[in-house]
Scaffold this active site. Sequence first.
Site, PDB file in Angstrom:
ATOM      1  CG  HIS A 201      -2.172  -0.936   0.752  1.00  0.00           C
ATOM      2  ND1 HIS A 201      -2.192  -2.279   1.076  1.00  0.00           N
ATOM      3  CD2 HIS A 201      -3.262  -0.707  -0.005  1.00  0.00           C
ATOM      4  CE1 HIS A 201      -3.275  -2.819   0.555  1.00  0.00           C
ATOM      5  NE2 HIS A 201      -3.945  -1.902  -0.103  1.00  0.00           N
ATOM      6  NE  ARG A 308      -6.471   0.695  -2.390  1.00  0.00           N
ATOM      7  CZ  ARG A 308      -6.025   0.789  -3.654  1.00  0.00           C
ATOM      8  NH1 ARG A 308      -5.964   1.962  -4.251  1.00  0.00           N
ATOM      9  NH2 ARG A 308      -5.641  -0.296  -4.296  1.00  0.00           N
ATOM     10  NE  ARG A 345     -11.312  -1.422  -0.465  1.00  0.00           N
ATOM     11  CZ  ARG A 345     -10.056  -1.698  -0.795  1.00  0.00           C
ATOM     12  NH1 ARG A 345      -9.803  -2.604  -1.726  1.00  0.00           N
ATOM     13  NH2 ARG A 345      -9.058  -1.071  -0.226  1.00  0.00           N
ATOM     14  CD  GLU A 448      -9.755  -7.575  -2.482  1.00  0.00           C
ATOM     15  OE1 GLU A 448      -8.794  -6.809  -2.573  1.00  0.00           O
ATOM     16  OE2 GLU A 448     -10.570  -7.543  -1.537  1.00  0.00           O
ATOM     17  CG  ASN A 471      -3.317  -4.407  -6.198  1.00  0.00           C
ATOM     18  OD1 ASN A 471      -2.946  -4.497  -7.360  1.00  0.00           O
ATOM     19  ND2 ASN A 471      -3.828  -3.292  -5.698  1.00  0.00           N
ATOM     20  CB  CYS A 519     -10.516  -1.504  -8.723  1.00  0.00           C
ATOM     21  SG  CYS A 519     -10.739  -2.704  -7.411  1.00  0.00           S
TER      22      CYS A 519
HETATM   23  C1  PEP Z   1      -6.605  -5.097  -4.751  1.00  0.00           C
HETATM   24  O1  PEP Z   1      -6.374  -5.940  -3.885  1.00  0.00           O
HETATM   25  O2  PEP Z   1      -6.310  -5.234  -5.959  1.00  0.00           O
HETATM   26  C2  PEP Z   1      -7.253  -3.822  -4.384  1.00  0.00           C
HETATM   27  C3  PEP Z   1      -7.630  -2.960  -5.287  1.00  0.00           C
HETATM   28  O3  PEP Z   1      -7.389  -3.562  -3.054  1.00  0.00           O
HETATM   29  P1  PEP Z   1      -6.174  -3.058  -2.139  1.00  0.00           P
HETATM   30  O4  PEP Z   1      -5.008  -2.777  -3.033  1.00  0.00           O
HETATM   31  O5  PEP Z   1      -6.638  -1.847  -1.419  1.00  0.00           O
HETATM   32  O6  PEP Z   1      -5.952  -4.219  -1.243  1.00  0.00           O
HETATM   33 MG    MG Z   2      -7.257  -5.705  -1.942  1.00  0.00          MG
END
Ligand code: PEP
Ligand code: MG
Length: 596
Positions: A201, A308, A345, A448, A471, A519
């Site tokens: 992050h 987020r 989210r 995810e 991600n 996303c």
């Molecule tokens: C992801 O996991 O791709 C996502 C967009 O959420 P984050 O990066 O905030 O975990």
């Molecule tokens: Mg994520």
Amino acid sequence: MSIQVFGLPVSRGVAIGRAVLVASSRVDVAHYFVPASQTRREIDRLRRARDAVAAELSALQRDLPTEAPPELSALLDVHLMLLHDDALAEAIMHWILERHYNAEWALSAQLEVVARQFDEMEDEYLRGRKADMEQVTERLLRALARDGMPSLSSVAQPARDFAGEDPLVLVANDIAPADMLQFKRSVFTGFVTDVGGKTSHTAIVARSMDIPAVVGAREASRLIRQDDWVVIDGDSGVVVVNPSPIVLEEYRFRQRQSELERARLNRLRHTPALTLDGENVELLANIELPSDAQAAVDAGAVGVGLFRTEFLFMNRGGVLPSEEEQFEAYRSVVQTMAGLPVTIRTVDIGADKPLERMSPQELRHEHSLNPALGLRAIRWSLAEPAMFRQQIRAILRASAYGKIKLLLPMVVHLREIRQTMELIKRARQQLLDKGHSIGDVEVGAMIEVPAAVMMLPAFFRHFDFVSIGTNDLIQYTLAIDRADEQVAHLYDPWHPAVLKLIADTIACAQQYGKGVSVCGEMAGDPAFTELLLGMGLRSFSMHPAQIAGIKQRVLRADTRKLQSAVEHTLQADDPQNFWAAACDRVEDTVEIALPY
Ligand code: PEP
Ligand code: MG
């Protein structure tokens, strides 16, 4: 002497500036610039802290039991001597007066300088004195904390006026995502950290700031010194320390080139994202704070694909934002987007986004044995129902002001969906009973985890849309910690299993007539645009600064020519190379027609 350090490129472009080292201290140190009018106040804080520590040490010495070894008293003498050392005090004041650092930052910056001097000493006894310096600094930092510390949010003040002439780049062992956010409106023109992965992050926030950044540069904070000139090449992951004039000139040239390229791409801002064969592609923005919404509009986003919200919850000393505060935040985004859809989210706290700031060690080992598999995202929300209800109510209330879509992170179990839907239903009824108006809010899930892909038909009985969080999908499919630079080479978006899960999700959503978007960071990476288009994706959500680059790829794409190449790529052992070769063939047949 010029040296190079290598890390992972996470945010494009070249930054050139003087290094500001954020020391990793056992005591939490706030870093912010103070305006010239307040430097005296910082020096006074420092004096008060010094007096308090001197009193503390003298009392300790006075109360030493008679049987205490004489070395102990001698040690306290050394600490008192350091405390009253004029040269040291002057050096610390220099950081405050010349660089406008706050007192804590000035102290830790000077500790960094002195520690290196001690490290270079031949004499072992003298080298050992570094520990004394560290202990005295720590006592001073604690005294400053007791004295009351201005809030960390002051880091975010537009500090350009206070920071002197030279551009500054930040060098740290690690930066917590929430701290990164504090630097969003600050003077730093680039970042380097020793640890971190491409989709940690911290890296994501750096990208959202559109500031060149390199993470996982292991030794950077040890090799780079305060004030060194540093070049951060966010395209290749190279960090050049004290570059020669020729190298510097080369990088300055590249810097100008990338600025020109950005300006050129910016002209696409208001061009609709249509492929050559007339397919309409939705390019949405990812945001972390309400204030980011304006950047989304300016970049030509047709909505927010991922807000987020956890960043509203972080570093608040345990006091979570109230329903009212959240409602204001969500409403302000909806109003800024002026009729465009906003996907909010619910909080994704946990893993590398803890509520409170923690050291990387605490984060990795003490907090939870395996935080990425622990109480995070929807699991955390369901474990805190009062907090979750408040957030849902705030989101529903904001829906009276524009189009809102509610997105749930990391859903795995049908039980989680039932519980959440029940909470939403009750919150809606409560609000209606109280006379609030509520818009038509679609509810969707982040995809995810591989289990979620397998559960899609069942999920679609409850959800209106899904958004693929690549991600985490990569992290959980390949069992690779996305924030760990040691396994970063194995974090592979091109892995056949990852591509298959993404393609299956898009196909299943289409089959059930549900909305689907991506996303995760893959959506903003031009290397994947055609591949995702060929899989049938028509909705991408990314950092505002990435939109123009992706739009350029969309305008050049012909989806009819991509489908069969995608089908074969999904069967290939080495999809990345197979796709590259297939694209070369497709490019030959596509006429590149840009509208400018
Ligand atoms: C992801 O996991 O791709 C996502 C967009 O959420 P984050 O990066 O905030 O975990
Ligand atoms: Mg994520």
